[in-house]
Design an enzyme around this catalytic site. Structure first.
Site, short mmCIF file in Angstrom:
data_model
loop_
_atom_site.label_atom_id
_atom_site.label_comp_id
_atom_site.label_asym_id
_atom_site.label_seq_id
_atom_site.Cartn_x
_atom_site.Cartn_y
_atom_site.Cartn_z
N ARG A 125 0.82 -1.19 0.00
CA ARG A 125 0.00 0.00 0.00
C ARG A 125 0.86 1.25 0.00
NH1 ARG A 125 -3.94 -0.64 4.41
NH2 ARG A 125 -5.23 -1.40 2.72
N TYR A 126 1.98 1.20 0.67
CA TYR A 126 2.88 2.35 0.76
C TYR A 126 4.01 2.18 -0.24
CZ TYR A 126 0.73 3.38 5.32
OH TYR A 126 -0.14 3.68 6.34
N ARG A 175 7.24 0.16 1.64
CA ARG A 175 7.14 -0.92 2.63
C ARG A 175 5.90 -1.77 2.39
NH1 ARG A 175 5.88 4.00 4.23
NH2 ARG A 175 4.43 4.47 5.89
N CYS A 191 -3.30 -17.12 15.41
CA CYS A 191 -2.82 -16.30 16.52
C CYS A 191 -2.79 -17.16 17.79
CB CYS A 191 -3.75 -15.11 16.76
SG CYS A 191 -3.76 -13.97 15.37
N CYS A 205 -8.56 -11.74 19.30
CA CYS A 205 -9.12 -10.49 19.82
C CYS A 205 -10.47 -10.26 19.14
CB CYS A 205 -8.20 -9.32 19.50
SG CYS A 205 -6.47 -9.68 19.80
N CYS A 212 -10.67 -7.90 16.05
CA CYS A 212 -9.61 -8.08 15.05
C CYS A 212 -10.00 -7.48 13.70
CB CYS A 212 -9.30 -9.56 14.85
SG CYS A 212 -8.02 -9.82 13.60
N ARG A 232 -8.69 -8.13 10.90
CA ARG A 232 -8.62 -9.12 9.81
C ARG A 232 -9.45 -10.35 10.12
NH1 ARG A 232 -2.85 -7.97 9.90
NH2 ARG A 232 -2.87 -5.98 8.82
N ASP A 249 -11.29 -0.04 13.95
CA ASP A 249 -11.71 -0.09 12.54
C ASP A 249 -13.21 -0.38 12.40
OD1 ASP A 249 -9.21 0.46 11.48
OD2 ASP A 249 -8.60 -1.64 11.55
N ASP A 274 -6.83 4.08 10.65
CA ASP A 274 -6.46 3.35 9.44
C ASP A 274 -7.59 3.63 8.44
OD1 ASP A 274 -4.81 1.82 7.87
OD2 ASP A 274 -4.59 0.23 9.38
N LYS A 334 -2.50 4.50 7.31
CA LYS A 334 -2.74 5.09 8.63
C LYS A 334 -2.66 6.61 8.55
CE LYS A 334 -0.08 1.56 9.76
NZ LYS A 334 -0.63 0.27 9.35
C1 LIG Z 1 0.58 -0.49 9.05
C2 LIG Z 1 0.99 -0.86 7.73
C3 LIG Z 1 2.29 -0.62 7.30
C4 LIG Z 1 3.34 0.04 8.16
O1 LIG Z 1 2.99 1.38 8.42
P1 LIG Z 1 3.91 2.32 9.34
O2 LIG Z 1 3.11 3.56 9.47
O3 LIG Z 1 5.19 2.50 8.59
O4 LIG Z 1 4.11 1.62 10.62
C5 LIG Z 1 2.61 -1.00 6.02
N1 LIG Z 1 1.71 -1.57 5.19
C6 LIG Z 1 0.44 -1.78 5.58
C7 LIG Z 1 -0.53 -2.36 4.64
C8 LIG Z 1 0.03 -1.43 6.87
O5 LIG Z 1 -1.23 -1.66 7.26
S1 SF4 Z 2 -5.80 -8.36 16.45
FE1 SF4 Z 2 -6.28 -10.11 15.11
S2 SF4 Z 2 -4.32 -10.63 14.16
FE2 SF4 Z 2 -3.85 -9.38 15.95
S3 SF4 Z 2 -3.52 -10.86 17.61
FE3 SF4 Z 2 -5.65 -10.22 17.72
S4 SF4 Z 2 -6.73 -11.78 16.54
FE4 SF4 Z 2 -4.56 -11.94 15.98
#
Ligand SMILES: *Cc1c(COP(=O)(O)O)cnc(C)c1O
Ligand code: SF4
Length: 508
Positions: A100-101, A104, A113, A117, A120, A122, A281, A318, A325
């Site tokens: 996305r960035y 990175r 996991c 949580c 979560c 995801r 989220d 996010d 973010k």
């Molecule tokens: C959080 C995240 C990152 C890292 O973001 P930073 O702001 O550099 O910590 C990179 N890619 C994705 C998809 C993310 O959700």
């Molecule tokens: S937030 Fe989701 S991915 Fe992160 S530890 Fe909890 S259950 Fe696992």
């Protein structure tokens, strides 16, 4: 339970509790929790015995309990709810890799996991063994990275990479390290929180081989920081990994300035640097955890300046729809109504965050952290306004200080905040005329020593000194005159075009 078993991470993982019966053996469940635990298509439940042992069995509002025990109401839909609110699937060039960035990527290496949580982000894939990533997926992810030289930072997440078999996890690290353009590798993990036993010497010795390696953990409440966790974090820092923390702002868990302050203080005490505080989220299952954005702003306002800068995380949302973010601060926060927040990301992508319709306010009367809040002058200022103790604060100390006898010099009531070292303790005003320095020479001392500068101090001095001491009878509001020594804060403004004396070290 014998310690050897309890302290063995494999035992902890294979004895996780998940069914209504198992949970009911260790907690006194409410009806809503029973409904949550028996719901058909709920997000996976699994709790390590260690993490469950931190829960107060009789307190339905226990902050650890609320993170891992489902409630019936988590099934409720809410406005703007999404399955994949960050549009990660849309930004995946290969399965599990979110690019996305510009420089990175997020690399999802597993969907498993140590515990799950309830909020979560995801939950669409996490916990589901049928959607897990395998070695072939890892190889495809690595292959994408090999041919994408702009990527210099890889964030390993999931699920939680530290739940993988140690050999498999090492294989991924090795694969990444073999790619020359990858500068840093970071791990995002909640294993040290759910399963601190996993952070053993063997793991740390392995991790050390793949530096530069960073790790972000996920603590939400001070109760999660136990002696076991401190030991685990200490091992990670000794292995040379900078350790950070990402928290999620959760109603009923940590939506309180005093809880957050206690959390960040415990974190920095353990050499963990608070990194992000996430707005919850817009994801299925998290409706009852959501807070208004104003709550996050209030928390940051209660931390910034009130505690070490190291202890203050960046509050981020996010971006719904997948903009990354976004810090909740000027330049990024475009507008704000009673139900929507408008934000822009670093690229100009504009998105909205829908505020929760039903936020159950934090109950200060039952919160032990609010009841034992740290006494701190100044906190009553803006926070007093936010909490409704007052409606306004009148400006003070802007009066003409000479005309008013300088009884309330602006900002200067507390001398400890401004008296320069060596000048002496002064109760808000000069106890004696302070020396005037000219070209580095103390004119007063010079005069006393030689008695040749008598002309510098004139009769008017006595009058204006009375004005400074507040003992003037009203007629003594003599106009300042530049030969007069002034108390701190009482100096007249420099004349037009004149440099400020203090900037040149001329006048204390
Ligand atoms: C959080 C995240 C990152 C890292 O973001 P930073 O702001 O550099 O910590 C990179 N890619 C994705 C998809 C993310 O959700
Ligand atoms: S937030 Fe989701 S991915 Fe992160 S530890 Fe909890 S259950 Fe696992």
């Amino acid at each position: 339970m014998p310690d050897e078993k309890w302290d063995d991470w494999r035992w902890q993982l294979s004895h996780r509790i998940n069914s209504l019966d198992e949970v009911a053996q260790v907690l006194n469940l409410t009806d809503e929790e029973k409904a949550g635990l028996t719901a058909d298509d709920k997000f996976r439940v699994d709790i390590t015995p260690y993490f469950a042992s931190l829960i107060d069995p009789d307190d339905p509002n226990d902050p650890i309990r609320r993170q891992v025990i489902p409630l019936g109401r988590e099934q409720q839909a809410f406005t703007a709810m999404m399955e994949d609110s960050l549009a990660e699937d849309r930004h995946s060039p290969v399965p599990g890799l979110v690019h996305r960035y510009p420089d990175r990527v997020l690399m999802l290496v597993t969907t498993q996991c140590a515990s799950y949580c309830r909020y979560c982000t995801r939950s669409r894939i996490v916990g589901d063994p049928t959607q897990n990533f395998n070695s072939r997926d890892h190889e495809a992810q690595l292959e994408y990275l090999r041919r994408t030289p702009q990527v210099r930072d890889v964030l390993i997440s999931g699920g939680d990479g530290l739940t993988l078999a140690p050999k498999l996890f090492e294989k991924i690290l090795r694969g990444l390290r073999e790619i020359p353009h990858i500068e840093i590798i970071r791990i995002g993990s909640r294993v040290p929180v759910f399963l601190p036993q996993r952070i053993d010497d063997e793991l740390c010795t392995m991790l050390e081989k793949y530096h530069p390696l960073w790790i972000n953990l996920h603590f939400n409440h001070p109760n999660e920081i136990t002696p076991e966790v401190s030991r685990a974090v200490d091992k990670l820092t000794k292995a040379g990994l900078p350790v950070g923390n990402q928290s999620v702002l959760l109603a009923g868990v940590n939506d309180c300035v005093h809880i957050q302050r206690a959390l960040v203080h415990k974190l920095v005490e353990n050499r963990v640097r608070p990194y992000y505080l996430y707005q919850c989220d817009l994801v299925e299952g998290s409706g009852h955890f959501r807070t208004p954005v104003g709550k996050g702003l209030e928390i940051i306002e209660g931390l910034r300046g009130h505690t070490s800068g190291y202890a203050v995380p960046t509050y981020v949302i996010d971006a719904p729809g997948g903009g990354g973010k976004i810090p909740v601060m000027p330049n990024y926060l475009i507008s704000y109504s009673d139900h929507k927040v408008i934000l822009r990301n670093y690229e100009g992508y504009i998105t909205t965050y829908e505020e929760p319709e039903h936020y159950q306010k934090h109950d200060q009367s039952t919160c032990a952290y609010c009841q034992h809040e740290r006494p701190e002058p100044g906190q009553s200022g803006v926070l007093g306004l936010l909490e409704g103790e007052r409606m306004w604060i009148e400006p003070k100390g802007f009066e003409d200080i000479h005309a008013r006898g300088n009884t309330e010099a602006h900002r200067l009531q507390d001398p400890s905040k401004w008296v320069p070292f060596g000048v002496g303790a002064i109760e808000g005003k000069a106890a004696r005329p302070l020396p005037v320095l000219k070209d580095g020479v103390n004119l007063d001392t010079e005069r006393a020593a030689t008695d040749t500068n008598a002309g510098i101090v004139e009769a008017g001095d006595v009058e204006s000194q009375e004005a400074r001491n507040g003992s003037a009878n009203g007629s003594a509001a003599g106009a300042p005159n530049d030969k007069v020594p002034y108390g701190p804060g009482e100096e007249p403004r420099p004349r037009e075009g004149e440099p400020t004396a203090s900037a040149h070290g001329e006048l204390l």
